[in-house]
Write an enzyme that holds these catalytic residues in place. Structure first.
Site, mmCIF file in Angstrom:
data_model
loop_
_atom_site.group_PDB
_atom_site.id
_atom_site.type_symbol
_atom_site.label_atom_id
_atom_site.label_comp_id
_atom_site.label_asym_id
_atom_site.label_seq_id
_atom_site.Cartn_x
_atom_site.Cartn_y
_atom_site.Cartn_z
ATOM 1 C CG ASP A 129 -12.938 3.028 7.006
ATOM 2 O OD1 ASP A 129 -14.138 3.328 6.885
ATOM 3 O OD2 ASP A 129 -12.115 3.159 6.087
ATOM 4 C CE LYS A 169 -3.988 0.029 1.667
ATOM 5 N NZ LYS A 169 -5.260 -0.024 2.384
#
Length: 649
Positions: free
Chosen positions: A133, A39
């Protein structure tokens, strides 16, 4: 970035996804020879130092999680202005894609997926980590069906930054808990609210709340009741609807108190005695100001004026006025009622605006102060310290002193949470006693503790001690050391003489025996069938692998191939594959499960028209069900499985 190498180790192969914060690439870890996901932070974030520091710290915190349903984090690094996190690579898709393609799910499948997510959250919550999240985009589903939760802790870094991404917020707000929408502290119960929405979406193929803007959706989380799932999908059992509604209660005290409690209900909700249980009744404990208020439309009454006694008024009119002398009472009552209602509406609007308009305050710099002093100074300006406080070892700062904080010298809203990082002082550990242990065990233990090849020294010497054992160490056993600035040294015995074990694989039996005799090693021969090695050649050696130190006189077992078993059957099975859209590129990948192994990668090819692949398959009678399997994936989605039965060849 395709083709670039990070830290001289991770070779970027191709992009596999991305979001508001980062791009995700598939990469090859050259050091450990495995595929990983990397990422990489988007460029617009790399100049916010507070955000970067928080981003790295949260990723490192999430790396402490070890659970089969949590994506493992392997490494966090930086190269020039590229900040990245190295994670476990999951071959498959995310839950958002599956919902778009297949929802509503069968109830059993939705519960199975939710159980795995809930188990991961239970593990995280027990380690004091809140996800913040949970949404289908952060739930990965591997080709083996295992669910993996990703992005633990990273949502916290994003929410703490002043940098926003409208698309990212819009994607997450559908899964906000009411306390998230209000901007107050989010705990484990906020994750369970979001998980309830994910389960709702899998069962109904719709979101419980939607709107034209993030604010309108957030207000619905605060004010509106959700449409019951069984009204959308009557096939949902009452026991499952009860779980959804309980997890999505606006009052956190009415939700599940822990992920473990929710997991218990999920695991038992489809049992026959529970599927038709009574519908749960939830008391409405919301504060009055969180309800939607319906204001009546009121027409203004005309003002009524009483006429004075004027002698010029005609007698008939005066007589009529006398008859209606008390007619003024009703208009006056309506007038006062209208004024009261309008005043109430004005007061309600003012209260709502008061909730939405929060005063600004400048964040003081509390670095260098004790935790107690920092907390008091922040509370004096109506800010709060985010719980839990972060602690880090620091060689330069004494224990209990704040070494870092979020948002210092910035302007934020009253009651805004400030993250404090407090020094634990110099880190010290106790050196283990490794004398007498095998060096390979010692080296593995040191690397588990965080030592690298740069600060580990190993020297060998001839000794009467058995080969490979540690005979001396520095620092000595039970002494204190600082893991951040220590080098360790070990002396390892070579025994009375040793050498590196030769590689005998693929040698003929005669050649292997000749090498063993030349090296002064004794040997034993075992024979067995092998699908890959021709008859008469070595396919395995034991107990010393090539390159491992071995002493003269040790016994080596060589396994010599008898060739293929007589009952082996081979075939080239034809598989017809068409592109997803005729004339456009489709990437085809094929794996084989047969006598040679499970999910062996066979071939990949890009096609534009229908093609036939002749897939080589090896079968033996002892295969499960006597069947080999060919799995075909088109554009990373499962295209089909082709069975090849032993008895049909």
């Amino acid at each position: 970035m395709i083709g670039q190498q990070l830290s001289g180790r991770y070779e970027i192969l191709n992009r596999v996804g991305g979001g508001g914060m980062a791009l995700v690439f598939k990469a090859h870890d050259k050091l450990l020879n495995r595929m990983v996901a990397i990422k990489v932070l988007r460029q617009q974030f790399v100049y916010d130092e507070d955000f970067i520091r928080r981003f790295r710290r949260e990723a490192q915190s999430a790396a402490s999680l070890s659970h089969p349903n949590v994506v493992s984090i392997y490494d966090v690094g930086q190269e020039d202005d590229i900040h990245y996190i190295v994670m476990e690579y999951i071959e498959g898709s995310n839950l958002n894609e599956e919902i778009k393609n297949r929802a509503p799910f069968q109830v059993e499948e939705a519960i199975h997926i939710t159980c795995q997510i809930c188990d991961a959250l239970d593990h995280a919550h027990q380690n004091q980590i809140i996800h913040r999240d949970i949404k289908p985009h952060n739930i990965l589903i591997g080709r083996n069906g295992r669910v993996k939760v990703t992005d633990f802790g990273i949502a916290r870094a994003a929410s703490s930054s002043e940098i926003t991404q409208t698309g990212s917020v819009l994607g997450s707000v559908h899964y906000f808990s009411p306390e998230h929408a209000k901007g107050v502290t989010q705990g484990a119960k906020s994750d369970l609210y979001s998980l309830g929405i994910v389960l709702y979406q899998m069962l109904t193929n719709k979101l419980p709340f939607s709107g034209e803007s993030p604010i309108s959706i957030a207000l619905k989380h605060l004010q509106e009741n959700v449409e019951e799932p069984r009204k959308v999908n009557p096939l949902i059992p009452q026991s499952v609807e009860n779980i959804v509604l309980k997890s999505m209660q606006k009052n956190p005290e009415q939700r599940y108190q822990s992920a473990k409690q929710m997991l218990h209900d999920l695991e038992s909700c489809l049992s026959p005695e529970k599927m038709n249980e009574n519908k749960l009744d939830f008391n409405d404990d919301l504060d009055d100001e969180e309800h939607t208020k319906i204001m009546p439309v009121i027409g203004l009454n005309r003002k009524v004026q009483e006429m004075d006694h004027d002698e010029t008024i005609m007698p008939a009119l005066r007589e009529g006025r006398k008859r209606n002398r008390f007619g003024w009472i009703k208009p006056v009552i309506w007038t006062f009622t209208t004024i009261i209602i309008l005043f109430s509406a004005w007061y309600g609007v003012k209260a709502v605006l008061g909730m939405l308009e929060v005063a600004d305050v400048e964040v003081p710099n509390v670095v260098g102060k004790t935790l107690e002093e920092a907390t008091e100074e922040l509370e004096n300006v109506q800010l709060r310290v985010l719980d839990p406080v972060q602690y880090e070892y620091d060689d330069q700062v004494e224990e209990g002193i704040v070494i870092d904080q979020s948002d210092k010298n910035k302007t934020v809203k009253v009651n805004y949470p400030i993250t404090l990082t407090v020094s634990q002082g110099q880190e010290t550990k106790i050196m283990e006693d490794y004398i007498g242990m095998q060096w390979i065990e010692v080296e593995n233990d040191l690397k588990r503790l965080g030592f690298t090849d740069e600060n580990i020294e190993m020297i060998t010497e001839l000794s009467d001690v058995p080969n490979g054992q540690v005979i001396n160490q520095s620092p000595v056993a039970n002494s204190k050391y600082n893991p951040n600035n220590v080098s360790v040294s070990f002396t390892v015995s070579e025994g009375r003489g040793s050498f590196k074990m030769p590689d005998l694989i693929e040698y003929s039996e005669e050649a292997a025996i000749a090498i063993l005799e030349q090296k002064g090693l004794t040997f034993k021969v075992e024979r067995d069938f092998d699908l890959d090695m021709p008859k008469g050649f070595v396919f395995k050696q034991f107990p010393y692998d090539p390159g491992v130190p071995v002493k003269i006189g040790e016994e080596i077992t060589i396994h010599v191939s008898e060739g293929e078993p007589a009952d082996v059957k081979k075939t080239n099975h034809p598989v017809i594959v068409s592109p997803e859209i005729e004339g456009e590129d489709s990437k085809i990948e094929i794996t084989i499960t047969d006598a040679k192994g499970t999910d062996r990668f066979w071939n990949t090819k890009t096609i534009t028209t229908e093609e036939i692949f002749y897939v080589p398959v090896v079968l033996t009678p002892d295969l499960p069900n006597g069947t080999a399997y060919i799995n075909v994936y088109r554009n990373q989605k499962h295209f089909g499985r082709f069975d090849v039965k032993y008895d049909e060849l």
